[in-house]
Design a protein around this motif. Structure first.
Motif, PDB file in Angstrom:
ATOM      1  N   PHE A 290       0.823  -1.205   0.000  1.00  0.00           N
ATOM      2  CA  PHE A 290       0.000   0.000   0.000  1.00  0.00           C
ATOM      3  C   PHE A 290       0.862   1.262   0.000  1.00  0.00           C
ATOM      4  CE2 PHE A 290      -2.578  -3.377   1.702  1.00  0.00           C
ATOM      5  CZ  PHE A 290      -3.803  -3.181   1.081  1.00  0.00           C
ATOM      6  N   ALA A 291       1.964   1.246   0.739  1.00  0.00           N
ATOM      7  CA  ALA A 291       2.818   2.428   0.872  1.00  0.00           C
ATOM      8  C   ALA A 291       3.814   2.564  -0.279  1.00  0.00           C
ATOM      9  CB  ALA A 291       3.566   2.374   2.195  1.00  0.00           C
ATOM     10  N   GLU A 292       4.228   1.454  -0.844  1.00  0.00           N
ATOM     11  CA  GLU A 292       5.204   1.417  -1.949  1.00  0.00           C
ATOM     12  C   GLU A 292       6.484   2.179  -1.614  1.00  0.00           C
ATOM     13  OE1 GLU A 292       3.176   2.684  -5.512  1.00  0.00           O
ATOM     14  OE2 GLU A 292       2.006   0.840  -5.606  1.00  0.00           O
ATOM     15  N   LEU A 293       6.997   1.971  -0.413  1.00  0.00           N
ATOM     16  CA  LEU A 293       8.247   2.607  -0.007  1.00  0.00           C
ATOM     17  C   LEU A 293       9.467   1.787  -0.425  1.00  0.00           C
ATOM     18  CD1 LEU A 293       7.228   3.718   3.600  1.00  0.00           C
ATOM     19  CD2 LEU A 293       7.352   5.142   1.541  1.00  0.00           C
TER      20      LEU A 293
ATOM     21  N   ASN B 108      -1.219 -11.607 -14.027  1.00  0.00           N
ATOM     22  CA  ASN B 108      -1.952 -10.350 -14.181  1.00  0.00           C
ATOM     23  C   ASN B 108      -3.155 -10.540 -15.102  1.00  0.00           C
ATOM     24  OD1 ASN B 108      -2.434  -7.588 -13.757  1.00  0.00           O
ATOM     25  ND2 ASN B 108      -1.297  -7.047 -15.586  1.00  0.00           N
ATOM     26  N   ASP B 109      -3.007 -11.412 -16.109  1.00  0.00           N
ATOM     27  CA  ASP B 109      -4.127 -11.688 -17.014  1.00  0.00           C
ATOM     28  C   ASP B 109      -5.236 -12.487 -16.332  1.00  0.00           C
ATOM     29  OD1 ASP B 109      -2.777 -10.353 -19.018  1.00  0.00           O
ATOM     30  OD2 ASP B 109      -1.993 -12.191 -19.948  1.00  0.00           O
ATOM     31  N   LEU B 110      -4.883 -13.267 -15.312  1.00  0.00           N
ATOM     32  CA  LEU B 110      -5.866 -14.110 -14.613  1.00  0.00           C
ATOM     33  C   LEU B 110      -6.685 -13.351 -13.574  1.00  0.00           C
ATOM     34  CD1 LEU B 110      -3.820 -17.381 -13.939  1.00  0.00           C
ATOM     35  CD2 LEU B 110      -5.651 -17.053 -15.611  1.00  0.00           C
ATOM     36  N   VAL B 111      -6.043 -12.386 -12.918  1.00  0.00           N
ATOM     37  CA  VAL B 111      -6.720 -11.694 -11.815  1.00  0.00           C
ATOM     38  C   VAL B 111      -7.512 -10.502 -12.340  1.00  0.00           C
ATOM     39  CG1 VAL B 111      -5.025 -12.415 -10.082  1.00  0.00           C
ATOM     40  CG2 VAL B 111      -4.693 -10.272 -11.286  1.00  0.00           C
ATOM     41  N   PRO B 112      -8.633 -10.224 -11.713  1.00  0.00           N
ATOM     42  CA  PRO B 112      -9.413  -9.060 -12.149  1.00  0.00           C
ATOM     43  C   PRO B 112      -8.705  -7.756 -11.776  1.00  0.00           C
ATOM     44  CG  PRO B 112     -10.413 -10.065 -10.221  1.00  0.00           C
ATOM     45  CD  PRO B 112      -9.269 -10.947 -10.613  1.00  0.00           C
ATOM     46  N   GLY B 113      -8.957  -6.725 -12.541  1.00  0.00           N
ATOM     47  CA  GLY B 113      -8.372  -5.422 -12.255  1.00  0.00           C
ATOM     48  C   GLY B 113      -6.962  -5.291 -12.784  1.00  0.00           C
TER      49      GLY B 113
ATOM     50  N   HIS C 228      -1.790  -3.208 -10.079  1.00  0.00           N
ATOM     51  CA  HIS C 228      -1.819  -2.495  -8.798  1.00  0.00           C
ATOM     52  C   HIS C 228      -2.895  -3.082  -7.881  1.00  0.00           C
ATOM     53  CE1 HIS C 228      -1.320   0.763  -5.951  1.00  0.00           C
ATOM     54  NE2 HIS C 228      -2.634   0.943  -5.964  1.00  0.00           N
ATOM     55  N   ASP C 229      -4.061  -3.356  -8.441  1.00  0.00           N
ATOM     56  CA  ASP C 229      -5.132  -3.985  -7.655  1.00  0.00           C
ATOM     57  C   ASP C 229      -4.688  -5.349  -7.129  1.00  0.00           C
ATOM     58  OD1 ASP C 229      -6.776  -1.807  -8.238  1.00  0.00           O
ATOM     59  OD2 ASP C 229      -7.721  -2.813  -9.957  1.00  0.00           O
ATOM     60  N   ALA C 230      -4.004  -6.103  -7.977  1.00  0.00           N
ATOM     61  CA  ALA C 230      -3.505  -7.428  -7.571  1.00  0.00           C
ATOM     62  C   ALA C 230      -2.519  -7.299  -6.420  1.00  0.00           C
ATOM     63  CB  ALA C 230      -2.860  -8.137  -8.758  1.00  0.00           C
TER      64      ALA C 230
END
Length: 141
Positions: A43-46, A59-64, A67-69
């Protein structure tokens, strides 16, 4: 002339379980803190751009979006760390399985193989924690 402190240390009775208890505590601590810290950092991406580690086929399998994944991954990692803290017998296996998934993701990208190898070492550590947790349960119960 002998050193009294040294000779007392050598003859002091020790339980064979002391080392296992210490190893259990160290592994439980790291497998609680690390997944929670890495999960929160989704969430923070530090620490890094986590999306670069997501294989395109996943990434093709998951919805969104990727970043959502990664946000979903963060939630799962925080939950895994909490489960290790509360129920290490099950949490350690959960973390090991999760690390197996991460390794599969990284290996199929043919990138980040160094990180996959590191995560394999962590997977073995998580399995060691599970083994210690189950043996502690038997010795207590």
């Amino acid at each position: 002339m002998t050193d009294t402190a040294s000779s007392q240390h050598d003859t002091a009775p020790t339980s064979p379980d002391v080392g296992a208890d210490r190893a259990f505590l160290l592994l439980r601590t790291v497998f609680t803190i690390a997944p929670i810290a890495f999960g929160l950092d989704k969430f923070a991406e530090l620490l890094t751009d986590w999306e670069q580690y997501l294989a395109p086929w996943i990434n093709d399998l998951v919805p969104g979006s990727a970043h959502d994944a990664m946000l979903a991954v963060g939630v799962i990692e925080v939950a895994a760390g909490v489960v290790v803290a509360v129920a290490p017998r099950y949490g350690a296996v959960l973390v090991a399985a999760w690390l197996g998934g991460i390794i599969l993701n990284l290996v199929t990208m043919c990138e980040f193989l160094d990180i996959a190898l590191r995560d394999f070492g962590l997977l073995v550590g998580a399995l060691a924690l599970a083994s210690l947790a189950w043996s502690r349960r038997r010795s207590v119960g």
